[in-house]
Design an enzyme around this catalytic site. Structure first.
Site, PDB file in Angstrom:
ATOM      1  N   GLY A   1       1.866   0.917  10.272  1.00  0.00           N
ATOM      2  CA  GLY A   1       0.925   1.295  11.316  1.00  0.00           C
ATOM      3  C   GLY A   1      -0.263   2.049  10.761  1.00  0.00           C
ATOM      4  O   GLY A   1      -0.249   2.557   9.629  1.00  0.00           O
ATOM      5  N   ASN A   2      -1.343   2.111  11.534  1.00  0.00           N
ATOM      6  CA  ASN A   2      -2.517   2.874  11.143  1.00  0.00           C
ATOM      7  C   ASN A   2      -2.172   4.365  11.079  1.00  0.00           C
ATOM      8  O   ASN A   2      -1.200   4.820  11.685  1.00  0.00           O
ATOM      9  CB  ASN A   2      -3.656   2.641  12.141  1.00  0.00           C
ATOM     10  CG  ASN A   2      -4.137   1.206  12.126  1.00  0.00           C
ATOM     11  OD1 ASN A   2      -4.161   0.564  11.078  1.00  0.00           O
ATOM     12  ND2 ASN A   2      -4.507   0.688  13.289  1.00  0.00           N
TER      13      ASN A   2
ATOM     14  N   ARG B   1       4.707   5.487  -3.725  1.00  0.00           N
ATOM     15  CA  ARG B   1       5.142   6.776  -3.195  1.00  0.00           C
ATOM     16  C   ARG B   1       6.660   6.862  -3.128  1.00  0.00           C
ATOM     17  O   ARG B   1       7.249   7.906  -3.421  1.00  0.00           O
ATOM     18  CB  ARG B   1       4.542   6.994  -1.800  1.00  0.00           C
ATOM     19  CG  ARG B   1       3.037   7.226  -1.795  1.00  0.00           C
ATOM     20  CD  ARG B   1       2.491   7.196  -0.394  1.00  0.00           C
ATOM     21  NE  ARG B   1       1.062   7.504  -0.323  1.00  0.00           N
ATOM     22  CZ  ARG B   1       0.283   7.157   0.683  1.00  0.00           C
ATOM     23  NH1 ARG B   1       0.787   6.488   1.725  1.00  0.00           N
ATOM     24  NH2 ARG B   1      -0.995   7.472   0.676  1.00  0.00           N
TER      25      ARG B   1
ATOM     26  N   LYS C   1      -8.045   0.325  -2.440  1.00  0.00           N
ATOM     27  CA  LYS C   1      -6.608   0.270  -2.718  1.00  0.00           C
ATOM     28  C   LYS C   1      -5.902  -0.803  -1.903  1.00  0.00           C
ATOM     29  O   LYS C   1      -4.781  -1.205  -2.237  1.00  0.00           O
ATOM     30  CB  LYS C   1      -5.953   1.626  -2.474  1.00  0.00           C
ATOM     31  CG  LYS C   1      -5.900   2.071  -1.030  1.00  0.00           C
ATOM     32  CD  LYS C   1      -5.239   3.427  -0.882  1.00  0.00           C
ATOM     33  CE  LYS C   1      -5.144   3.863   0.566  1.00  0.00           C
ATOM     34  NZ  LYS C   1      -4.318   2.962   1.383  1.00  0.00           N
ATOM     35  N   ASP C   2      -6.556  -1.291  -0.836  1.00  0.00           N
ATOM     36  CA  ASP C   2      -5.963  -2.328   0.011  1.00  0.00           C
ATOM     37  C   ASP C   2      -6.424  -3.729  -0.361  1.00  0.00           C
ATOM     38  O   ASP C   2      -5.996  -4.703   0.256  1.00  0.00           O
ATOM     39  CB  ASP C   2      -6.306  -2.071   1.480  1.00  0.00           C
ATOM     40  CG  ASP C   2      -5.662  -0.805   2.019  1.00  0.00           C
ATOM     41  OD1 ASP C   2      -4.585  -0.436   1.513  1.00  0.00           O
ATOM     42  OD2 ASP C   2      -6.233  -0.187   2.935  1.00  0.00           O
TER      43      ASP C   2
ATOM     44  N   THR D   1      -1.761   6.136  14.409  1.00  0.00           N
ATOM     45  CA  THR D   1      -0.555   5.671  15.100  1.00  0.00           C
ATOM     46  C   THR D   1       0.689   6.318  14.502  1.00  0.00           C
ATOM     47  O   THR D   1       1.592   6.770  15.216  1.00  0.00           O
ATOM     48  CB  THR D   1      -0.440   4.144  15.011  1.00  0.00           C
ATOM     49  OG1 THR D   1      -1.611   3.554  15.586  1.00  0.00           O
ATOM     50  CG2 THR D   1       0.795   3.646  15.745  1.00  0.00           C
TER      51      THR D   1
ATOM     52  N   ARG E   1     -11.961  -4.089   9.630  1.00  0.00           N
ATOM     53  CA  ARG E   1     -10.808  -3.917  10.515  1.00  0.00           C
ATOM     54  C   ARG E   1     -11.197  -2.955  11.637  1.00  0.00           C
ATOM     55  O   ARG E   1     -12.082  -2.108  11.448  1.00  0.00           O
ATOM     56  CB  ARG E   1      -9.622  -3.378   9.726  1.00  0.00           C
ATOM     57  CG  ARG E   1      -9.075  -4.361   8.719  1.00  0.00           C
ATOM     58  CD  ARG E   1      -8.147  -3.686   7.711  1.00  0.00           C
ATOM     59  NE  ARG E   1      -7.006  -3.059   8.338  1.00  0.00           N
ATOM     60  CZ  ARG E   1      -6.187  -2.213   7.718  1.00  0.00           C
ATOM     61  NH1 ARG E   1      -6.414  -1.875   6.452  1.00  0.00           N
ATOM     62  NH2 ARG E   1      -5.164  -1.693   8.353  1.00  0.00           N
TER      63      ARG E   1
END
Length: 318
Positions: free
Chosen positions: A158-159, A140, A86-87, A162, A15
């Site tokens: 968002g990242n 969370r 984790k993604d 960001t 990415r």
């Protein structure tokens, strides 16, 4: 050999976010140190998850971060892809034929509380009732409801950079946010952590702080090139944590946490928790065993949760 490696070229997809590029740089350094004669080409792939600003559930969960890269990998346009563990969705949530070829050393697994720039330091306990806490993870949000019911979790996307900029500008839609300490360190923003949340009570996501490099299962040449890059202790931890999630049939939309540790004697311990999205009492389990059997130890931790009643929270059947 695949056509590209036969020609001395190795194509790796990632990415394009600043955080992803930092972890790609660490992979690149490790790869070049082991294979200085092979040209490494980094291919940036903007994922569906990067483009979508709504809840991930609307586009199929965290598979939205890997789907396009997986397609490039499977049709031969890439030899490997890089991602945060984790993604990465589990094997039941993605196309078959992809496997983990290398696991980089684990970074810090802890989450942190981040406040707007200029805000006096504070902890979650010190925030006033009704404070909106931004997070994109069901884990969370459920932890907040269980441990800090006076606070209000709100979804954000968002990242990391960001989201940080939006928090400081007052446009995030949240008063504060929870973030991964490893991610902030990759962006040289660790000083923004107002409180570090210890994993003894705030369990991290399965695979937190771990970067994985994946390849086609039938590509034995790439498998051989990636194998020397693996940090063996981290691979044990990852296999144990993923086995727990597999036992729970859990994915990115599951409010569950898993944290594996290795002691000096080489014994493996897996702490796991399934959380009630409504804020009820979490269910916890612990399993221990030899590091030589991470899948077995992780699976036991997950099974114990299922038999303790986690099936009701997860909506799965034994």
């Amino acid at each position: 050999m695949t056509p590209s490696t036969a020609a001395g070229r190795f194509r790796t997809g990632t990415r394009p976010s600043p955080m992803a590029m930092e972890q790609t740089g660490r992979f690149e350094a490790a790869f070049r140190s082991h294979h200085p004669d092979i040209g490494l080409e980094i291919v940036k792939i903007t994922s569906q998850g990067d483009q979508h600003r709504g809840p991930l559930a609307e586009i199929g969960g965290k598979g939205a971060f890997t789907r396009r890269a997986d397609a490039h990998l499977l049709d031969g346009r890439l030899e490997a892809t890089i991602a945060c563990a984790k993604d990465v969705p589990g094997p039941h949530d993605r196309a078959p034929g992809i496997t983990v070829g290398a696991v980089l050393p684990r970074e810090d697994v802890r989450d942190v509380l981040v406040l707007p720039a200029g805000h006096p330091p504070a902890t979650l306990d010190e925030l006033p009732p009704g404070t909106r806490v931004g997070t994109s993870a069901p884990r969370r949000a459920a932890l907040l409801k269980a441990l800090h019911p006076k606070l209000v979790p709100v979804p954000i996307r968002g990242n990391a950079d960001t989201r940080m900029n939006a928090l400081d500008a007052g446009t995030l839609g949240a008063d504060v946010m929870i973030a991964a300490l490893a991610g902030l360190r990759r962006l040289d923003l660790a000083d923004r952590a107002s409180q570090i949340l210890e994993p003894t009570f705030w369990l991290p996501a399965a695979g937190a702080g771990i970067v994985v490099i994946e390849h086609r299962t039938d590509d034995h040449t790439t498998s051989g090139l990636l194998a020397p890059l693996t940090h063996a202790p981290t691979r044990v931890l990852l296999d144990a944590e993923r086995a727990t999630l597999a036992a729970l049939h859990g994915g990115c939309l599951t409010a569950a946490s898993v944290h594996a540790t290795l002691d000096e004697a080489g014994d493996l311990t897996v702490h796991a928790v399934v959380l009630d999205p409504a804020g009820g009492a979490p269910l916890r389990s612990v399993a221990t065993g030899p590091a030589a059997d991470p899948a077995g130890v992780g699976h036991r931790a997950g099974e114990r949760l299922l038999h303790a009643g986690a099936t009701h929270l997860l909506g799965v059947r034994l």
